[in-house]
Design a protein around this motif. Structure first.
Motif, PDB file in Angstrom:
ATOM      1  N   GLU A  12       0.827  -1.210   0.000  1.00  0.00           N
ATOM      2  CA  GLU A  12       0.000   0.000   0.000  1.00  0.00           C
ATOM      3  C   GLU A  12       0.863   1.263   0.000  1.00  0.00           C
ATOM      4  O   GLU A  12       0.589   2.220  -0.718  1.00  0.00           O
ATOM      5  CB  GLU A  12      -0.914  -0.011   1.226  1.00  0.00           C
ATOM      6  N   GLN A  13       1.919   1.253   0.826  1.00  0.00           N
ATOM      7  CA  GLN A  13       2.816   2.402   0.881  1.00  0.00           C
ATOM      8  C   GLN A  13       3.511   2.617  -0.461  1.00  0.00           C
ATOM      9  O   GLN A  13       3.699   3.756  -0.890  1.00  0.00           O
ATOM     10  CB  GLN A  13       3.851   2.208   1.992  1.00  0.00           C
ATOM     11  N   PHE A  14       3.900   1.508  -1.121  1.00  0.00           N
ATOM     12  CA  PHE A  14       4.534   1.613  -2.436  1.00  0.00           C
ATOM     13  C   PHE A  14       3.561   2.234  -3.433  1.00  0.00           C
ATOM     14  O   PHE A  14       3.924   3.102  -4.225  1.00  0.00           O
ATOM     15  CB  PHE A  14       4.983   0.233  -2.908  1.00  0.00           C
ATOM     16  N   ALA A  15       2.305   1.765  -3.397  1.00  0.00           N
ATOM     17  CA  ALA A  15       1.299   2.290  -4.317  1.00  0.00           C
ATOM     18  C   ALA A  15       1.057   3.774  -4.094  1.00  0.00           C
ATOM     19  O   ALA A  15       0.692   4.508  -5.019  1.00  0.00           O
ATOM     20  CB  ALA A  15      -0.006   1.513  -4.144  1.00  0.00           C
ATOM     21  N   GLN A  16       1.283   4.247  -2.858  1.00  0.00           N
ATOM     22  CA  GLN A  16       1.098   5.660  -2.531  1.00  0.00           C
ATOM     23  C   GLN A  16       2.333   6.506  -2.853  1.00  0.00           C
ATOM     24  O   GLN A  16       2.337   7.710  -2.613  1.00  0.00           O
ATOM     25  CB  GLN A  16       0.739   5.799  -1.054  1.00  0.00           C
TER      26      GLN A  16
END
Length: 219
Positions: A12-16
């Motif tokens: 999720e952090q990567f996608a953000q």
């Protein structure tokens, strides 16, 4: 910092848009097939993690614990690993063109069927590692311990060995023409093993030890 967060939080952090991670606790996590290209990891624990078929292009790993991790079939082009514990990692069929391994522990690592164009190892412990058919041609190899490694079919032509060890390594079908082995611990060699070194440069002291190991008297 994402310490103790599950693998889903990392995705999720990567996608953000986050690309730098410190202190992740992902031992045993399933990270297979994730696209983590361009990320930087420091002081992370991925012991036993599954990164099979993940995209790790242009990633950086510093002081990470990854012993026993599965990295089979990863896209690791231009991956950089420094001061990492990579013992018993499985890199089978990984694409590692342009990869850089430095000051890392790779004891027992399996690099079978990998592509290594332009890859580089410096100051690494490769004891008992599986490194078949890799080309080290014309490279300067510094502080590499290949003791008891499986090196069948490797190309060491014109390579320079600087404070390295090949003691006990399996070197069937290797090529050493033009290699400089004066900075390498060859260990005791049998007659058929010595023949593999044809065309390589060795020191006078190495030649003396080799002849003694073959049962010849040096007067």
């Amino acid at each position: 910092m994402l310490a103790d967060q599950p693998a889903t939080a990392l995705a999720e952090q990567f996608a953000q848009g986050q690309r730098s991670f410190t202190g992740l606790q992902l031992a045993g996590s399933d990270l297979s097939r994730l696209d983590l290209s361009g990320c930087e990891f420091a002081d992370c624990n991925l012991t036993g993690a599954d990164l099979s078929a993940a995209t790790l292009t242009d990633t950086s790993w510093v002081s990470c614990r990854m012993a026993g991790a599965k990295l089979a079939s990863i896209d690791g082009v231009d991956v950089r690993l420094h001061n990492c514990d990579l013992s018993n990692t499985d890199w089978t069929r990984a694409r590692l063109n342009g990869s850089k391994f430095s000051q890392s522990k790779l004891t027992g690592a399996n690099f079978a069927a990998c592509t290594f164009i332009g890859a580089d190892f410096q100051e690494c412990r490769l004891v008992s590692a599986l490194l078949p058919t890799i080309s080290f041609r014309r490279k300067t190899l510094r502080h590499l311990d290949f003791s008891d490694a499986e090196l069948t079919g490797c190309d060491f032509r014109e390579a320079i060995f600087d404070n390295c060890s090949l003691r006990g390594a399996s070197m069937r079908s290797c090529r050493f023409e033009g290699a400089d082995l004066r900075g390498c611990d060859l260990g005791p060699l049998k007659l058929n093993e010595a023949a593999i070194l044809k065309g390589a440069a060795i020191s006078k002291s190495q030649a003396t030890e080799l002849l003694r190991a073959l049962g010849l008297l040096v007067l």
